[in-house]
Structures are given as structure tokens and as C-alpha cells.
Design a protein around this motif. Structure first.
Motif, PDB file in Angstrom:
ATOM      1  N   GLN A 230       0.811  -1.229   0.000  1.00  0.00           N
ATOM      2  CA  GLN A 230       0.000   0.000   0.000  1.00  0.00           C
ATOM      3  C   GLN A 230       0.843   1.278   0.000  1.00  0.00           C
ATOM      4  O   GLN A 230       0.589   2.186  -0.786  1.00  0.00           O
ATOM      5  CB  GLN A 230      -0.923  -0.002   1.229  1.00  0.00           C
ATOM      6  CG  GLN A 230      -2.097  -0.961   1.113  1.00  0.00           C
ATOM      7  CD  GLN A 230      -3.025  -0.587  -0.037  1.00  0.00           C
ATOM      8  OE1 GLN A 230      -3.249   0.592  -0.280  1.00  0.00           O
ATOM      9  NE2 GLN A 230      -3.544  -1.567  -0.748  1.00  0.00           N
ATOM     10  N   ASP A 231       1.848   1.333   0.823  1.00  0.00           N
ATOM     11  CA  ASP A 231       2.660   2.561   0.924  1.00  0.00           C
ATOM     12  C   ASP A 231       3.429   2.811  -0.365  1.00  0.00           C
ATOM     13  O   ASP A 231       3.491   3.923  -0.871  1.00  0.00           O
ATOM     14  CB  ASP A 231       3.660   2.461   2.087  1.00  0.00           C
ATOM     15  CG  ASP A 231       2.949   2.652   3.410  1.00  0.00           C
ATOM     16  OD1 ASP A 231       1.763   3.049   3.389  1.00  0.00           O
ATOM     17  OD2 ASP A 231       3.590   2.398   4.452  1.00  0.00           O
ATOM     18  N   TRP A 232       4.006   1.750  -0.876  1.00  0.00           N
ATOM     19  CA  TRP A 232       4.891   1.906  -2.029  1.00  0.00           C
ATOM     20  C   TRP A 232       4.133   2.321  -3.275  1.00  0.00           C
ATOM     21  O   TRP A 232       4.589   3.178  -4.032  1.00  0.00           O
ATOM     22  CB  TRP A 232       5.647   0.595  -2.270  1.00  0.00           C
ATOM     23  CG  TRP A 232       6.680   0.731  -3.335  1.00  0.00           C
ATOM     24  CD1 TRP A 232       7.815   1.493  -3.271  1.00  0.00           C
ATOM     25  CD2 TRP A 232       6.663   0.139  -4.629  1.00  0.00           C
ATOM     26  NE1 TRP A 232       8.503   1.390  -4.441  1.00  0.00           N
ATOM     27  CE2 TRP A 232       7.823   0.568  -5.293  1.00  0.00           C
ATOM     28  CE3 TRP A 232       5.785  -0.726  -5.285  1.00  0.00           C
ATOM     29  CZ2 TRP A 232       8.142   0.165  -6.583  1.00  0.00           C
ATOM     30  CZ3 TRP A 232       6.099  -1.130  -6.569  1.00  0.00           C
ATOM     31  CH2 TRP A 232       7.257  -0.681  -7.215  1.00  0.00           C
ATOM     32  N   ILE A 233       2.960   1.714  -3.516  1.00  0.00           N
ATOM     33  CA  ILE A 233       2.266   1.988  -4.782  1.00  0.00           C
ATOM     34  C   ILE A 233       1.652   3.389  -4.830  1.00  0.00           C
ATOM     35  O   ILE A 233       1.284   3.855  -5.896  1.00  0.00           O
ATOM     36  CB  ILE A 233       1.178   0.938  -5.109  1.00  0.00           C
ATOM     37  CG1 ILE A 233       0.196   0.830  -3.954  1.00  0.00           C
ATOM     38  CG2 ILE A 233       1.786  -0.396  -5.456  1.00  0.00           C
ATOM     39  CD1 ILE A 233      -1.206   0.733  -4.448  1.00  0.00           C
ATOM     40  N   LYS A 234       1.601   4.083  -3.650  1.00  0.00           N
ATOM     41  CA  LYS A 234       1.066   5.454  -3.648  1.00  0.00           C
ATOM     42  C   LYS A 234       1.746   6.339  -4.676  1.00  0.00           C
ATOM     43  O   LYS A 234       1.119   7.135  -5.338  1.00  0.00           O
ATOM     44  CB  LYS A 234       1.219   6.079  -2.259  1.00  0.00           C
ATOM     45  CG  LYS A 234       0.049   5.755  -1.355  1.00  0.00           C
ATOM     46  CD  LYS A 234       0.166   6.521  -0.053  1.00  0.00           C
ATOM     47  CE  LYS A 234      -0.630   5.799   1.021  1.00  0.00           C
ATOM     48  NZ  LYS A 234       0.120   5.642   2.258  1.00  0.00           N
ATOM     49  N   VAL A 326      16.066   3.628   3.207  1.00  0.00           N
ATOM     50  CA  VAL A 326      16.393   2.222   3.492  1.00  0.00           C
ATOM     51  C   VAL A 326      15.287   1.587   4.348  1.00  0.00           C
ATOM     52  O   VAL A 326      14.910   0.432   4.141  1.00  0.00           O
ATOM     53  CB  VAL A 326      17.775   2.094   4.166  1.00  0.00           C
ATOM     54  CG1 VAL A 326      18.046   0.656   4.626  1.00  0.00           C
ATOM     55  CG2 VAL A 326      18.889   2.547   3.218  1.00  0.00           C
ATOM     56  N   ARG A 327      14.745   2.379   5.286  1.00  0.00           N
ATOM     57  CA  ARG A 327      13.629   1.866   6.109  1.00  0.00           C
ATOM     58  C   ARG A 327      12.435   1.471   5.231  1.00  0.00           C
ATOM     59  O   ARG A 327      11.821   0.429   5.425  1.00  0.00           O
ATOM     60  CB  ARG A 327      13.182   2.918   7.143  1.00  0.00           C
ATOM     61  CG  ARG A 327      13.905   2.810   8.487  1.00  0.00           C
ATOM     62  CD  ARG A 327      13.191   3.617   9.562  1.00  0.00           C
ATOM     63  NE  ARG A 327      13.335   5.058   9.382  1.00  0.00           N
ATOM     64  CZ  ARG A 327      14.362   5.780   9.854  1.00  0.00           C
ATOM     65  NH1 ARG A 327      15.321   5.188  10.540  1.00  0.00           N
ATOM     66  NH2 ARG A 327      14.429   7.070   9.655  1.00  0.00           N
ATOM     67  N   THR A 328      12.125   2.320   4.249  1.00  0.00           N
ATOM     68  CA  THR A 328      11.005   2.037   3.345  1.00  0.00           C
ATOM     69  C   THR A 328      11.286   0.775   2.532  1.00  0.00           C
ATOM     70  O   THR A 328      10.409  -0.074   2.347  1.00  0.00           O
ATOM     71  CB  THR A 328      10.792   3.215   2.365  1.00  0.00           C
ATOM     72  OG1 THR A 328      10.763   4.406   3.141  1.00  0.00           O
ATOM     73  CG2 THR A 328       9.526   3.078   1.568  1.00  0.00           C
ATOM     74  N   SER A 329      12.517   0.668   2.047  1.00  0.00           N
ATOM     75  CA  SER A 329      12.901  -0.504   1.270  1.00  0.00           C
ATOM     76  C   SER A 329      12.787  -1.760   2.132  1.00  0.00           C
ATOM     77  O   SER A 329      12.312  -2.807   1.686  1.00  0.00           O
ATOM     78  CB  SER A 329      14.335  -0.316   0.764  1.00  0.00           C
ATOM     79  OG  SER A 329      14.813  -1.492   0.199  1.00  0.00           O
ATOM     80  N   ARG A 330      13.196  -1.634   3.394  1.00  0.00           N
ATOM     81  CA  ARG A 330      13.113  -2.766   4.320  1.00  0.00           C
ATOM     82  C   ARG A 330      11.651  -3.177   4.552  1.00  0.00           C
ATOM     83  O   ARG A 330      11.326  -4.353   4.622  1.00  0.00           O
ATOM     84  CB  ARG A 330      13.782  -2.389   5.651  1.00  0.00           C
ATOM     85  CG  ARG A 330      13.707  -3.450   6.706  1.00  0.00           C
ATOM     86  CD  ARG A 330      14.416  -4.711   6.255  1.00  0.00           C
ATOM     87  NE  ARG A 330      14.287  -5.809   7.187  1.00  0.00           N
ATOM     88  CZ  ARG A 330      14.591  -7.062   6.909  1.00  0.00           C
ATOM     89  NH1 ARG A 330      15.054  -7.367   5.716  1.00  0.00           N
ATOM     90  NH2 ARG A 330      14.462  -8.000   7.799  1.00  0.00           N
ATOM     91  N   GLN A 331      10.787  -2.168   4.643  1.00  0.00           N
ATOM     92  CA  GLN A 331       9.353  -2.473   4.821  1.00  0.00           C
ATOM     93  C   GLN A 331       8.829  -3.303   3.641  1.00  0.00           C
ATOM     94  O   GLN A 331       8.125  -4.286   3.819  1.00  0.00           O
ATOM     95  CB  GLN A 331       8.560  -1.164   4.938  1.00  0.00           C
ATOM     96  CG  GLN A 331       7.069  -1.396   5.176  1.00  0.00           C
ATOM     97  CD  GLN A 331       6.265  -0.121   5.030  1.00  0.00           C
ATOM     98  OE1 GLN A 331       6.739   0.984   5.334  1.00  0.00           O
ATOM     99  NE2 GLN A 331       5.037  -0.253   4.549  1.00  0.00           N
ATOM    100  N   LEU A 332       9.257  -2.899   2.439  1.00  0.00           N
ATOM    101  CA  LEU A 332       8.862  -3.617   1.223  1.00  0.00           C
ATOM    102  C   LEU A 332       9.337  -5.075   1.283  1.00  0.00           C
ATOM    103  O   LEU A 332       8.596  -6.005   0.961  1.00  0.00           O
ATOM    104  CB  LEU A 332       9.484  -2.897   0.027  1.00  0.00           C
ATOM    105  CG  LEU A 332       8.780  -2.934  -1.311  1.00  0.00           C
ATOM    106  CD1 LEU A 332       7.397  -2.329  -1.226  1.00  0.00           C
ATOM    107  CD2 LEU A 332       9.616  -2.162  -2.339  1.00  0.00           C
TER     108      LEU A 332
END
Ligand code: FES
Ligand code: FE2
Length: 377
Positions: A230-234, A326-332
Motif C-alpha cells: 500500500q505505501d509503495w504503490i502510492k 532504506v527503512r522504506t525498502s526494508r518495509q517492502l
């Protein structure tokens, strides 16, 4: 529905000619296939070893384990990168300790701790201790009859090394196809970018409960993104994105919904690019960070793999924005780990003999086809 009936999953070469046919499920779950892959996949193709910027000085080295083999990847005195089996030519002792690329070792020579045979950075045997020059303990041999060792004959076993920009690849086979052939357009594209100007900043290693090919397949498609990231596709226009398939390499081009500033990224296109390189390497270029990442998808056994995620930025010290990135990438990654572990639970029950691929999973089909080709070779 034939895919539920185990008896219908025929020999792999016959099964996946149609784009909608996946590699039959048993090729993911069978331990014999895992053993076969060590030879036919990881023993045959070019496999990513590590980044040249981490061993800039001659004598710097790291180890890399591929299947059952462990290599020492070292910068030689001539500045070239070489790779040898981490096995002594005397009686086969492992020589150097496990040394990750992120914490390289430094050695003028490679010395085996067992009887101290010592090799130079070209792998040639340079010295043996006194006990190999005299025969004091052997009543059948005079000291002067002790043979001198041939330095080349007793050299370390070297393996093929080649590079794409700063990315170092190794090949365990005796007579590999050229790296340029396996990489195809990827080589030119990556070499057109200043990858070498970026420094290694951070590494995240994770152990995941599923076969390595399940994660590779998941990385190669984005039909699961809407429901699970959800976060990434925004920030992404999924409908305008494109999945490009080449011989041993495919690229997921993701278009940003709103243009992001040019200075934000290493490449010019107004998109993120996710390159998958057969068999187990990815190069991840984001539209929202001036840097890039790589994944190594290393099998541990049939049921587990290790994901090694490396991040490269202008400076090895992360800025607060880069840390956030990097945190966002880790979430993915964590979202994907959940998906593939759940898929793995289903697959290993044996209920499904063969998956049904959709029209946007042609990238996954290519990956499965390459596995099939390797098994048949
Ligand atoms: S096994 Fe390496 S020196 Fe003997
Ligand atoms: Fe995903």
C-alpha cells in the motif's frame, strides 16, 4: 483441473512451453532438485560475487559461498580481481575464515593455517615450511632427495571472474559463456551509469522460509503490489509501468505518478528500474533516491534462502533521508517475506502440482523457463 492432479505434472521440459505454465511445484520442493541446482544453475552461470569498491587495494579480499563452494575474491598485485577456491592445494584445508564483502580482509599472501603453505595473490604456491623441505622423520628418504614443489602445479584453483562496472561476477564452470552474453543489454545499460562512483552504505541480511525461486518469482512481478504494498504503490502508476523480458535478464520499469526531481536518481528515466539477472541477483534503481541497491537471493537449502540487500549512495555515511529510504525498502522486503512464506506453506503441502501464470507474469515465466533450460542442460 489438471494442476491439482500430481500425476499430470509431466517432465518439466514438456510442461512450461505455454506462457501460462509455471515450473511444476515439485521443482521448488524436491531436495534432489536443490542438489541439482548447485551444479546446473549455480555451477554453470555467472553469479554475482560482490562490489569492487569494497576491495579497492591489492590484497583486500572477501569470501563468497556459492552452493558447496567457497571462494576467496581478492584484488591482486596487478589491480585485477581474482577468485580462488578457499581450499588448500596441500590436503584441502579451508584457509581463510568467512569474510563478508562488507568487512573485507587484507592479506599480502594467502596462508593456510594447517601446515602453513603460503600462496601469492595470483594463487601460486610461494613457500612451504621447513617440514616440507627436510625428511628428518622419514627413514626412507634423504633430505637431498626431497622434491621441490612446482609453484604452478600446486597453485590454488582459480575460477572465472568478470565485471559489469564495479559489480564482480564469478563463474564456477570450466568453460562458461561470456558474461557479456549472459548479461546482454543489461551490461551496456549498467555500464552507462556511474555505478562505481557510489559507495557501499549499508547491508541487511535476512533468512526467509521458502525456496529461493519463490522469492525470485515474487520479485519479478507486480500483480501483488496493489494488494500488498500500500505505501509503495502510492507514488507509482502501476498501469503505465512496463515489464521488459530479455534472455537472462528482465526489467520492471515503474513510472512515478508525479515526476520526481532529476537529481534524485542515478539514471535519467522518470521511473524506477528493477533489474533481475538470472539466476539470483537484482539491481534496484529507485526514482526517489540518489543511489541504488542490490539483492542476492542465496539458497540455503530447499526450504530457506538468504536475502542480502546492499545499498549504495554517494557517501558511505547515510543521511537522514537515505536512512528513511532504506527503512522504506526494508518495509517492502518484509511485506514480500510474508507473502512468499505464506505461498511456501501452500506450495509445500503438495496440493498444487503446477501454478497458473497470468498475462503480467511473463517475467516469472521467463525465470521458470531458464530454470527448466538449466535442469535440461
Ligand atoms: S592443508 Fe593447507 S598447508 Fe596443509
Ligand atoms: Fe513485492
Amino acid at each position: 483441473m489438471t494442476q491439482w492432479d500430481d500425476s499430470q505434472a509431466k517432465a518439466v521440459s514438456e510442461d512450461i512451453t505455454e506462457k501460462s505454465n509455471a515450473l511444476p511445484a515439485r521443482y521448488f520442493t524436491d531436495d534432489d532438485v536443490f542438489e541439482m541446482e548447485k551444479d546446473k544453475v549455480f555451477g554453470q552461470y555467472w553469479v554475482y560475487a560482490g562490489h569492487a569498491n569494497c576491495i579497492k587495494e591489492s590484497g583486500q579480499y572477501f569470501t563468497r559461498t556459492i552452493g558447496d563452494r567457497q571462494l576467496i575474491v581478492v584484488r591482486g598485485h596487478d589491480g585485477e580481481v581474482k577468485a580462488f577456491d578457499n581450499v588448500c592445494a596441500h590436503r584441502g584445508s579451508k584457509m581463510v575464515e568467512d569474510t563478508p564483502m562488507t568487512d573485507p580482509g587484507d592479506a599480502k599472501r594467502i596462508k593456510c593455517p594447517y601446515h602453513l603453505w603460503t600462496y601469492d595473490l595470483d594463487g601460486e604456491l610461494k613457500s612451504t615450511p621447513k617440514s616440507f623441505e627436510e625428511a628428518g622423520l622419514n627413514p626412507d628418504l634423504e633430505d637431498e632427495d626431497v622434491q621441490k614443489f612446482d609453484a604452478e602445479e600446486n597453485a590454488l584453483n582459480d575460477v572465472h571472474v568478470d565485471t559489469i562496472g564495479p559489480l564482480i561476477f564469478v563463474n564456477l564452470s570450466e568453460d562458461p559463456m561470456p558474461l557479456a552474453e549472459q548479461a546482454g543489454v543489461m551490461k551496456d545499460r549498467l555500464e552507462a551509469l556511474p555505478l562505481g562512483e557510489y559507495e557501499h552504505a549499508t547491508r541487511i541480511v535476512s533468512e526467509v522460509e521458502c525456496n529461493w525461486k519463490v522469492f525470485a518469482s515474487n520479485y519479478s512481478e507486480c500483480d501483488h503490489c496493489q494488494a500488498n504494498h500500500q505505501d509503495w504503490i502510492k507514488g507509482i502508476s502501476l498501469n503505465e509501468s512496463e515489464l521488459e523480458v530479455n534472455d537472462y535478464h528482465w526489467v520492471l520499469h515503474y513510472t512515478h505518478a508525479e515526476d520526481v526531481e532529476d537529481e534524485m536518481r542515478i539514471h535519467d528515466e522518470h521511473e524506477a528500474q528493477f533489474h533481475y539477472f538470472w539466476p539470483n541477483f537484482t539491481v534496484n534503481m529507485y526514482g526517489t533516491a540518489d543511489g541504488y541497491g542490490t539483492y542476492i537471493i542465496d539458497p540455503i537449502d530447499t526450504n530457506r534462502f538468504q536475502l542480502i540487500a546492499d545499498y549504495y549512495f554517494r557517501d558511505s555515511e547515510l543521511s537522514e533521508e537515505e536512512r528513511e529510504f532504506v527503512r522504506t525498502s526494508r518495509q517492502l522486503q518484509e511485506e514480500d517475506f510474508e507473502l512468499v512464506e505464506r505461498q511456501w506453506e501452500g506450495l509445500r503441502t503438495g496440493a498444487l502440482a503446477q501454478a497458473q501464470l497470468g498475462p503480467n507474469e511473463h517475467t516469472v515465466h521467463r525465470f521458470h523457463q531458464l530454470a527448466q533450460e538449466a535442469y535440461d542442460s
